[in-house]
Design an enzyme around this catalytic site. Structure first.
Site, short mmCIF file in Angstrom:
data_model
loop_
_atom_site.label_atom_id
_atom_site.label_comp_id
_atom_site.label_asym_id
_atom_site.label_seq_id
_atom_site.Cartn_x
_atom_site.Cartn_y
_atom_site.Cartn_z
N HIS A 1 0.80 -1.23 0.00
CA HIS A 1 0.00 0.00 0.00
C HIS A 1 0.83 1.28 0.00
O HIS A 1 0.29 2.36 -0.11
CB HIS A 1 -0.96 0.03 1.19
CG HIS A 1 -0.28 0.37 2.48
ND1 HIS A 1 0.43 -0.54 3.20
CD2 HIS A 1 -0.17 1.54 3.14
CE1 HIS A 1 0.93 0.04 4.26
NE2 HIS A 1 0.59 1.31 4.26
C1 UD1 Z 1 -2.40 5.28 5.89
C2 UD1 Z 1 -1.13 5.85 6.52
C3 UD1 Z 1 -0.02 4.81 6.47
C4 UD1 Z 1 -0.48 3.49 7.07
C5 UD1 Z 1 -1.75 3.03 6.34
C6 UD1 Z 1 -2.27 1.72 6.89
C7 UD1 Z 1 -0.82 8.28 6.30
C8 UD1 Z 1 -0.07 9.33 5.60
N1 UD1 Z 1 -0.67 7.04 5.82
O1 UD1 Z 1 -2.12 5.10 4.51
O2 UD1 Z 1 1.07 5.28 7.22
O3 UD1 Z 1 0.53 2.52 6.91
O4 UD1 Z 1 -2.74 4.06 6.50
O5 UD1 Z 1 -3.39 1.30 6.19
O6 UD1 Z 1 -1.53 8.58 7.24
N2 UD1 Z 1 -9.50 4.48 1.83
C9 UD1 Z 1 -10.69 3.79 1.71
N3 UD1 Z 1 -11.26 3.30 2.85
C10 UD1 Z 1 -10.71 3.47 4.07
C11 UD1 Z 1 -9.50 4.18 4.16
C12 UD1 Z 1 -8.90 4.66 3.04
O7 UD1 Z 1 -11.23 3.61 0.64
O8 UD1 Z 1 -11.28 3.01 5.07
C13 UD1 Z 1 -8.88 5.03 0.62
C14 UD1 Z 1 -8.86 6.54 0.67
O9 UD1 Z 1 -9.98 7.08 0.08
C15 UD1 Z 1 -7.59 6.90 -0.09
C16 UD1 Z 1 -6.72 5.70 0.13
O10 UD1 Z 1 -7.53 4.64 0.60
O11 UD1 Z 1 -7.87 7.05 -1.45
C17 UD1 Z 1 -5.59 6.00 1.07
O12 UD1 Z 1 -6.05 6.29 2.40
P1 UD1 Z 1 -5.17 7.24 3.37
O13 UD1 Z 1 -5.75 7.25 4.73
O14 UD1 Z 1 -4.96 8.51 2.69
O15 UD1 Z 1 -3.76 6.57 3.43
P2 UD1 Z 1 -3.31 5.04 3.46
O16 UD1 Z 1 -2.72 4.71 2.14
O17 UD1 Z 1 -4.39 4.14 3.99
#
Ligand code: UD1
Length: 360
Positions: free
Chosen positions: A204
């Site tokens: 991820h």
């Molecule tokens: C985040 C953390 C990372 C951690 C990871 C674990 C930051 C900068 N990054 O990354 O350190 O290792 O979580 O999972 O805080 N999304 C969904 N559903 C959800 C959550 C996210 O669809 O429940 C999608 C969001 O819309 C976005 C993408 O996933 O497009 C990324 O989510 P985001 O929270 O920005 O960062 P992660 O890549 O999950």
């Protein structure tokens, strides 16, 4: 006196849960705030259930966005919480955007901050998490570390030794308390596997999944590996979006599924032949489970998992990956080392001991 425990994204739930339980046992008044950075059932609610976390007192529902949008929304909503509630200490964990945003709000309001998993450094500022870690550490009053490299990093950055406490690893507290239950569920059968007959993959990190060429190359190599041993790939939402946008082909021996619950993933990890990942926490969990871990990153902020554990950094390179997997198959892997110091399931108790002494 009330302690505010902040959680927001998947790894936070695992790190903060044992602290919430320890504070409950000692009857320390606490407030649980869920920022809603992760919001899908599979990324959030199932973790509350598996980790037996109470329903959050406050849910901020900040959701996704660019780093600036997400961090700004987190700060605006958490500031209201700090102003409305009597809070004497804010506890944040790890390195996600929720960690930084809430620590910053508290510090500016003069509320002391405790950072769980302080001091880890990849020395790679292209990772958003590295920026979050550095800033959070420099505005925290209590810095709880998981390995001695973190104490050295903090000393090198001029942070006073008095604020730094080497306590061990809360993520491993959760692992020890739930491993038996995870194994009882025998989650490998749900995917048609016998123990030891499969590998696990998670991806991820933006550096691995946000560019089409890189993700395609990784999956071409993984497709090949999966012809040697079947691989289960629980797909993070960030990665899922890229996979479907770019229509990257996946081999039938690479079995894709939705993100898994804590208990299912822990059980699967414990019985995997090996794990390929770019996650931080999984490097630590596989070290404790003594399962070989190939980390698809050029660096790690958790060097103890390499020196004392089962982790190895691997480039996105076909030959390197195959050579490493061959050495796993020929049993040339360190899987019998003693666990890293203080990874004994008692980190949260040490943290609450320290906080309890500070409370009036
Ligand atoms: C985040 C953390 C990372 C951690 C990871 C674990 C930051 C900068 N990054 O990354 O350190 O290792 O979580 O999972 O805080 N999304 C969904 N559903 C959800 C959550 C996210 O669809 O429940 C999608 C969001 O819309 C976005 C993408 O996933 O497009 C990324 O989510 P985001 O929270 O920005 O960062 P992660 O890549 O999950």
């Amino acid at each position: 006196m009330r302690i505010c425990n902040v959680v927001g994204a998947r790894p936070n739930f695992i790190k903060i849960a044992p602290l919430v339980h320890e504070m409950e046992v000692r009857k320390i008044p606490q407030l649980l705030v869920h920022t809603g950075q992760h919001y899908d059932k599979q990324m959030s609610k199932v973790f509350f259930e598996d980790l037996n976390l109470p329903y959050p007192d406050i849910f901020l529902g900040v959701g996704s966005g660019s780093h600036a949008e997400q961090t700004a929304r987190l700060m605006l909503s958490f500031e209201k919480v700090c102003l409305d509630q009597e809070i004497n200490l804010v506890v944040v964990g790890g390195d996600v955007n929720s960690t930084l945003a809430c620590a910053l709000v508290a510090a500016k309001l003069g509320i002391p901050v405790a950072h769980v998993e302080a001091g880890l450094r990849s020395f790679d500022k292209s990772m958003p998490e590295e920026i979050n870690r550095i800033i959070t550490d420099h505005i925290s009053d209590f810095l709880f570390t998981t390995e001695m490299s973190a104490n050295n990093n903090l000393r090198n950055e001029g942070i006073s030794d008095e604020a730094v406490h080497f306590v061990g690893n809360c993520m491993i507290d959760s692992l020890f308390s739930l491993l038996d239950l995870a194994l009882t569920g025998a989650p490998w059968f749900d995917f048609g596997f016998e123990p030891g007959s499969y590998a696990l993959l998670t991806l991820h990190r933006p550096a691995n999944v946000d560019e089409r060429q890189t993700l395609t190359k990784i999956l071409e190599i993984i497709n090949e590996v999966s012809e040697t041993i079947p691989i289960l790939f629980p797909v993070h939402p960030r990665t899922k979006a890229r996979l479907s946008a770019w229509q990257i082909p996946l081999a039938p021996t690479l079995q894709v599924c939705n993100p898994l619950s804590y208990l299912s993933f822990l059980g699967l990890m414990a019985k995997a032949r090996f794990v390929i990942t770019d996650s931080g926490g999984i490097q630590e969990e596989t070290t404790v489970l003594r399962i070989p871990c190939l980390t698809l990153r050029p660096n790690t902020e958790r060097p103890v998992t390499i020196t004392d554990g089962t982790n190895r950094l691997v480039e996105i390179d076909r030959n390197q990956l195959h050579a490493n997997i061959n050495s796993i198959f020929s049993a040339q892997w360190h899987t019998d080392r003693p666990l890293p110091p203080l990874w004994d399931g008692k980190a949260s108790s040490r943290i609450v001991d320290i906080l309890a002494k500070w409370l009036p």
